[in-house]
Design an enzyme around this catalytic site. Structure first.
Site, PDB file in Angstrom:
ATOM      1  N   SER A 117       0.819  -1.211   0.000  1.00  0.00           N
ATOM      2  CA  SER A 117       0.000   0.000   0.000  1.00  0.00           C
ATOM      3  C   SER A 117       0.851   1.259   0.000  1.00  0.00           C
ATOM      4  CB  SER A 117      -0.911   0.020   1.233  1.00  0.00           C
ATOM      5  OG  SER A 117      -0.136   0.023   2.423  1.00  0.00           O
ATOM      6  N   HIS A 138      -3.555  -4.123  -4.978  1.00  0.00           N
ATOM      7  CA  HIS A 138      -3.737  -3.582  -3.631  1.00  0.00           C
ATOM      8  C   HIS A 138      -5.170  -3.774  -3.157  1.00  0.00           C
ATOM      9  CE1 HIS A 138      -4.159   0.077  -0.808  1.00  0.00           C
ATOM     10  NE2 HIS A 138      -3.745  -0.967  -0.130  1.00  0.00           N
ATOM     11  N   GLU A 150      -6.981  -2.006  -6.261  1.00  0.00           N
ATOM     12  CA  GLU A 150      -6.201  -1.148  -7.152  1.00  0.00           C
ATOM     13  C   GLU A 150      -5.197  -2.028  -7.899  1.00  0.00           C
ATOM     14  OE1 GLU A 150      -6.139   3.100  -4.765  1.00  0.00           O
ATOM     15  OE2 GLU A 150      -4.656   1.592  -4.208  1.00  0.00           O
ATOM     16  N   ASN A 188      -5.358   6.224  -1.258  1.00  0.00           N
ATOM     17  CA  ASN A 188      -4.568   6.823  -0.179  1.00  0.00           C
ATOM     18  C   ASN A 188      -3.973   8.169  -0.592  1.00  0.00           C
ATOM     19  OD1 ASN A 188      -5.077   4.760   1.657  1.00  0.00           O
ATOM     20  ND2 ASN A 188      -3.371   3.529   0.929  1.00  0.00           N
TER      21      ASN A 188
END
Length: 403
Positions: A117, A138, A150, A188
């Protein structure tokens, strides 16, 4: 693909193995520690039984999924896997070593996917034979419940490998989005302003943490306020993430870690796990429930926001402007498509709307005007993305604007 290998039998690895098996794949769950592999098998059985109680799958589906998973501490048993998903701790050397060992025993076209991540996929792929089959996959925690994946492409990842991985994600019941190999990928990365701008507003004295959280919940439509979320994650963990972004991104001022966070971590105030962060926790500490105000959030309607708090419009305007700005920077860099950005934030982080929709709430023109004023007062954290300025000049939305 018929057989999937998962490297690492921790919480993430076990959850990934579960949804792979439910998707119909023969699944090998590897961990070098026999006790960890054995414990994962027990947790997997318990998770499938719990899901059965909640009618997430049938008894037959649970039994078949459990039969498809084989736990092992023998690396050689991964040799026939066509997709290998690494879910080891976040250390580049460890992940790269696992991929090197896998590459030595698996077919040259076996796809090697890292669940990182925070690390660059290209750094993990360095020196691995056939780097075109290395990519990011991810998952979000817990993977058995969160629907986003992802799929992260390096400059050398092949379309064949990326498309095959997306197909696997779909069979797992997940929604895959394409992401560029850049700091934080999509979700993120776009979430940076949620914490950092809230911390700046706290530092400016605009409002206390509890008031900002309440405004963000009631007026922004978010399930949790930023300070509640930081306390849940842990201030130390959140600070480490902020430092990583700042370093990997070339130290942009808008990503500079908050001195408030630095001070609280130094004082040992780490959030829920230490009993105190932005809130205090423990016996006798009660939280007021949010009132039912009948406000359809997210909104920037001043009349409605005044019912929440006198500074609600100021708080949400700054937050939405910085979300719009970060989204514009991300669009310029091509980290994902606009549609995938919205999907990422809603499925991956449970946002009430995607970032482009939130940007449209404030509008490019008002966002630039507000950011210009804040930049003149506070400096580079509010420097505007060229794409946002261009959209403002043309009277367009970020969704429709191209430089």
């Amino acid at each position: 693909m018929a057989e999937v290998g998962v490297l690492g039998a921790g919480t993430m690895g076990t959850g990934i193995a579960q949804i792979a098996a439910l998707g119909g794949y023969e699944t090998r769950l590897y961990d070098p520690d026999p006790a960890a592999a054995e414990g994962a098998a027990i947790r997997l059985g318990e998770a499938l039984a719990k899901g059965l109680q909640h009618a997430r799958w049938t008894e037959l589906e649970a039994e078949e999924a459990l039969d498809r998973v084989a736990t092992t501490n023998e690396f050689g048993e991964l040799a026939e896997c066509e997709l290998l998903i690494e879910a080891a701790p976040e250390r580049v050397e460890l992940k790269r070593d696992l991929f090197a060992r896998v590459a030595a025993i698996c077919a040259p076209d076996a796809v090697l996917a890292t669940n990182t991540s925070s690390l660059r996929v290209a750094d993990i792929a360095a020196g691995i034979p056939h780097p075109e089959r290395v990519l990011g996959m991810h998952f979000f925690n817990p993977p058995a419940l969160m629907k986003l994946v992802e799929v992260v492409a390096t400059d050398r990842s092949s379309e064949v490998a990326l498309a095959a991985t997306e197909e696997v994600a779909l069979r797992m019941g997940r929604t895959p989005i394409r992401a560029k190999d850049s700091p934080g990928f999509v979700a993120n990365r776009l979430a940076r302003p949620f914490a950092l701008e809230s911390l700046r507003m706290l530092g400016d004295g605009l409002a206390e943490a509890e008031r900002i959280d309440r405004i963000v919940r009631l007026g922004g439509g978010f399930r949790m306020g930023p300070f509640q979320l930081i306390d849940l994650i842990g201030l130390d963990v959140n600070l480490e993430i902020a430092r990583s972004f700042f370093d990997q991104g070339g130290e942009p001022e808008r990503w500079r870690p908050s001195p408030i966070q630095e001070r609280l971590v130094a004082e040992g105030k780490l959030g829920r796990k230490s009993g105190e962060g932005y809130y205090r926790y423990g016996e006798g500490v009660e939280r007021e429930l949010d009132p039912e105000l009948g406000i359809l959030a997210p909104t920037l309607d001043p009349e409605k926001l005044e019912r929440i708090d006198p500074v609600a419009t100021a708080v949400l305007s700054r937050l939405f402007a910085q979300i719009a700005n970060e989204t514009a920077f991300a669009l310029e860099e091509g980290i994902a498509s606009p549609a995938d950005m919205d999907t990422a934030m809603q499925l991956g982080l449970n946002w009430p709307s995607g970032p482009l929709s939130l940007a449209e709430k404030i509008g490019a023109g008002p966002a630039v005007e507000l950011l210009e004023r804040l930049e003149s007062e506070q400096g580079g954290a509010y420097a505007q993305a060229p794409l946002l300025r261009f959209a403002a000049e043309r009277g367009e939305t970020l969704r429709d604007t191209q430089l």
